[in-house]
Design an enzyme around this catalytic site. Structure first.
Site, PDB file in Angstrom:
ATOM      1  N   HIS A  76     -47.950  26.726 -66.981  1.00 22.78           N
ATOM      2  CA  HIS A  76     -47.384  26.772 -65.623  1.00 22.78           C
ATOM      3  C   HIS A  76     -48.556  26.846 -64.637  1.00 22.78           C
ATOM      4  CE1 HIS A  76     -45.306  28.624 -62.177  1.00 22.78           C
ATOM      5  NE2 HIS A  76     -44.155  28.304 -62.742  1.00 22.78           N
ATOM      6  N   ASP A 108     -49.680  34.953 -70.365  1.00 24.02           N
ATOM      7  CA  ASP A 108     -48.644  34.754 -69.354  1.00 24.02           C
ATOM      8  C   ASP A 108     -47.311  34.951 -70.078  1.00 24.02           C
ATOM      9  OD1 ASP A 108     -46.635  33.727 -67.828  1.00 24.02           O
ATOM     10  OD2 ASP A 108     -47.658  31.858 -67.313  1.00 24.02           O
ATOM     11  N   GLN A 119     -42.202  33.897 -69.490  1.00 24.98           N
ATOM     12  CA  GLN A 119     -41.060  33.363 -70.248  1.00 24.98           C
ATOM     13  C   GLN A 119     -40.786  34.154 -71.516  1.00 24.98           C
ATOM     14  OE1 GLN A 119     -38.931  31.112 -69.269  1.00 24.98           O
ATOM     15  NE2 GLN A 119     -40.051  30.531 -67.426  1.00 24.98           N
ATOM     16  N   LYS A 155     -37.317  37.329 -63.907  1.00 23.91           N
ATOM     17  CA  LYS A 155     -36.948  36.548 -65.094  1.00 23.91           C
ATOM     18  C   LYS A 155     -36.429  37.465 -66.198  1.00 23.91           C
ATOM     19  CE  LYS A 155     -40.496  33.022 -64.297  1.00 23.91           C
ATOM     20  NZ  LYS A 155     -39.704  31.902 -63.773  1.00 23.91           N
ATOM     21  N   CYS A 210     -43.166  23.316 -62.040  1.00 23.40           N
ATOM     22  CA  CYS A 210     -44.506  23.887 -61.751  1.00 23.40           C
ATOM     23  C   CYS A 210     -45.452  23.682 -62.931  1.00 23.40           C
ATOM     24  CB  CYS A 210     -44.424  25.365 -61.399  1.00 23.40           C
ATOM     25  SG  CYS A 210     -43.454  25.684 -59.940  1.00 23.40           S
TER      26      CYS A 210
HETATM   27  C1  LIG Z   1     -44.567  30.429 -67.885  1.00 23.87           C
HETATM   28  C2  LIG Z   1     -44.523  30.854 -66.457  1.00 23.87           C
HETATM   29  N1  LIG Z   1     -45.593  31.439 -65.920  1.00 23.87           N
HETATM   30  C3  LIG Z   1     -45.607  31.865 -64.661  1.00 23.87           C
HETATM   31  C4  LIG Z   1     -44.532  31.695 -63.843  1.00 23.87           C
HETATM   32  C5  LIG Z   1     -44.586  32.173 -62.437  1.00 23.87           C
HETATM   33  O1  LIG Z   1     -43.708  33.232 -62.296  1.00 23.87           O
HETATM   34  P1  LIG Z   1     -43.393  33.833 -60.847  1.00 23.87           P
HETATM   35  O2  LIG Z   1     -42.812  32.711 -60.061  1.00 23.87           O
HETATM   36  O3  LIG Z   1     -42.441  34.923 -61.119  1.00 23.87           O
HETATM   37  O4  LIG Z   1     -44.687  34.288 -60.301  1.00 23.87           O
HETATM   38  C6  LIG Z   1     -43.390  31.073 -64.340  1.00 23.87           C
HETATM   39  C7  LIG Z   1     -42.223  30.838 -63.474  1.00 23.87           C
HETATM   40  O5  LIG Z   1     -41.385  30.019 -63.731  1.00 23.87           O
HETATM   41  C8  LIG Z   1     -43.380  30.648 -65.685  1.00 23.87           C
HETATM   42  O6  LIG Z   1     -42.310  30.061 -66.214  1.00 23.87           O
END
Ligand SMILES: Cc1ncc(COP(=O)(O)O)c(C=O)c1O
Length: 484
Positions: free
Chosen positions: A134, A209, A212, A235, A378
């Site tokens: 992402h 990260d 998910q 999430k 993204c």
């Molecule tokens: C794998 C992953 N990392 C980071 C993010 C970013 O999360 P946030 O928008 O809560 O900062 C997302 C959001 O969809 C994601 O799916």
């Protein structure tokens, strides 16, 4: 292993375990024609509704809400303790070390930005990652150091061997492996413990990260060798604006704050400042106490429910969905790797021949009351790879956008689910997709040139009225671009 017939067998309603209920689980919405249907939320990889228990925890706490850390009043004392108890609940959920700091932030994006702000790599050391990430786990690292991006691996084994090869290259030393726990686009769960072991064997740290992974699988930072972890409450069924960065106090405690201000200091003179120890030094300003309480409550409820039960529920639904979706004509599922042993989250991402991804998503909403996400999620480099966009075409897209010209970015449709998703929801998605892929939309749609979204002609859906908000703008009003 699931046989073809067992994949099609309709799983039981909840597969045994009692899963927490979600706020809005029985939400009724209108179709474009005016009839109402129960809403099917298949956009949980983006944001989840609140768990009822989390909403209850917030309501229970609100009478006590007061300033934290600095207030002498009883409610302040209670708030401070509740805020710190939430920190402990998140630490326990993630299996953090006692030497780790848990820093409350807004979301994963902020957590990773804070991490890249805090970490100092040795000269010449790089960050190792993949194109699957992402943007939140890609762009912040570029500000810190050289980032070596591995191509999309074709299997977990290939991922591990590519990582090993990169880590063994003494001419290009790696300081941090920054990787996702699971793909937000195609759902594959990464072999985190093996990655942690590899990173440590080669003197690198692992930054995970977990945006998910955290809502769907258990995480143990110690057992999995995770040095830094980022996650988002929205999430994890706690959409109240909280997230965390967890990592060694020794590393995070040395860094200058990213945000300077009150609460992050022990003493300020006219020309100097003494920054507070962590976590305070990275939580300048009045913190989002309610967001932290909600996240702490979500961690407790998920932990009590058992991530194994949650994972099993979602895997059953995924096998059921996979068994049907692959048979639909003109529909192509996107995947990083596949096979009976592949662990995937409840995510299915696909394209439909001859139909724009925004149109498919709009038809699902307007004609079937099914909410999905479409666009690039993204993850432009990964989607570019999955859709086979050539380097030359990607270059053209970038140049046209740089010149401010209208340029469509290729995308896909993603259905994603979690707690609260039922067999009926999957049935409704499959039935809707079967109609869409064979007969097309029932209504006419007009493309909105501002957003690239498709709007049904004669849309009769009425927006809800919220007592304390001005009336919501009509559906046809541009609301942002779904492509990104
Ligand atoms: C794998 C992953 N990392 C980071 C993010 C970013 O999360 P946030 O928008 O809560 O900062 C997302 C959001 O969809 C994601 O799916």
């Amino acid at each position: 292993m699931l046989t073809e017939s067992s994949r099609r067998t309709r799983p039981g309603r909840r597969g045994g375990a009692v899963l927490p209920r979600l706020v809005g689980q029985d939400l009724e919405v209108q179709l474009a024609g005016g009839e109402t249907r129960t809403y099917v939320n298949l956009d949980m990889a983006a944001s989840t509704p609140a768990m009822e228990a989390v909403a209850d925890a917030v309501i229970e706490f609100l009478p006590w809400y007061s300033s934290v850390h600095r207030g002498a009043g009883f409610a302040s004392q209670v708030s401070t303790r509740a805020y710190e108890a939430a920190r402990s609940a998140v630490a326990a959920f993630a299996g953090a070390r006692s030497s780790d700091a848990v820093i409350f932030v807004r979301n994963t994006t902020e957590a990773i930005n804070l991490l890249t702000h805090c970490v100092v790599l040795r000269p010449g050391h790089a960050v190792l990652s993949t194109i699957v990430e992402h943007h939140a786990n890609m762009l912040p690292w570029r500000r810190l150091a050289r980032v070596e991006l591995l191509d999309a691996p074709q299997s977990p084994e290939q991922l591990l061997s590519d990582l090993r090869r990169a880590l063994e290259d003494r001419h290009r030393p790696i300081g941090i492996v920054a990787i996702t726990g699971a793909s937000n686009v195609t759902g594959e769960v990464f072999p985190v413990a093996e990655i942690g072991r590899l990173a440590h064997e080669h003197g690198a740290l692992l930054a995970l990260d977990a945006a998910q992974l955290a809502p769907h699988r258990s995480i143990d930072m110690v057992e999995m060798g995770i040095d830094f972890l980022a996650l988002s409450g929205h999430k994890m069924y706690a959409p109240f604006g909280g997230g965390v960065l967890i990592g060694p106090s020794a590393v995070l405690g040395d860094a200058e704050p990213m945000l300077a201000g009150g609460g992050a200091v022990t003493y300020v003179t006219t020309d100097d400042v003494q920054w507070a120890p962590i976590p305070d030094r990275h939580e300048a300003g009045s913190p989002n106490v309610v967001g932290a309480i909600a996240l702490g409550a979500a961690c407790t409820v998920l932990g009590r429910t058992g991530m194994n039960h949650i994972g099993a529920h979602e895997k059953r639904l995924l096998a059921y969905l996979d068994g049907q979706i692959d048979d639909l004509p003109n529909l192509h599922r996107l995947r990083l790797w596949d096979g009976p042993d592949v662990d995937r989250l409840g995510v299915s991402t696909f394209t439909v021949d001859g139909m724009h991804h925004a149109l498919v998503a709009s038809v699902l909403s307007a004609e079937y009351a099914i909410g999905v996400r479409h666009g690039c999620f993204c993850a432009h480099p990964y989607i570019t790879h999955l859709l086979g966009v050539s380097i030359a075409d990607a270059h053209t897209i970038r140049e046209r956008l740089r010149r401010g010209e209208h340029q469509e970015i290729p995308g896909a449709i993603r259905a994603s689910f979690g707690i609260g998703t039922s067999v009926e929801h999957i049935d409704r998605l499959v039935a809707a997709l079967r109609e869409i892929t064979t007969r097309g939309p029932h209504l006419e749609y007009v493309e909105d040139p501002h957003t690239g979204d498709y709007l049904p002609a004669g849309d009769q859906r009425r927006l809800p009225v919220f007592e304390f908000l001005p009336p919501l703008e009509a559906m046809a009003t541009p609301s942002g671009c779904g492509q990104f």
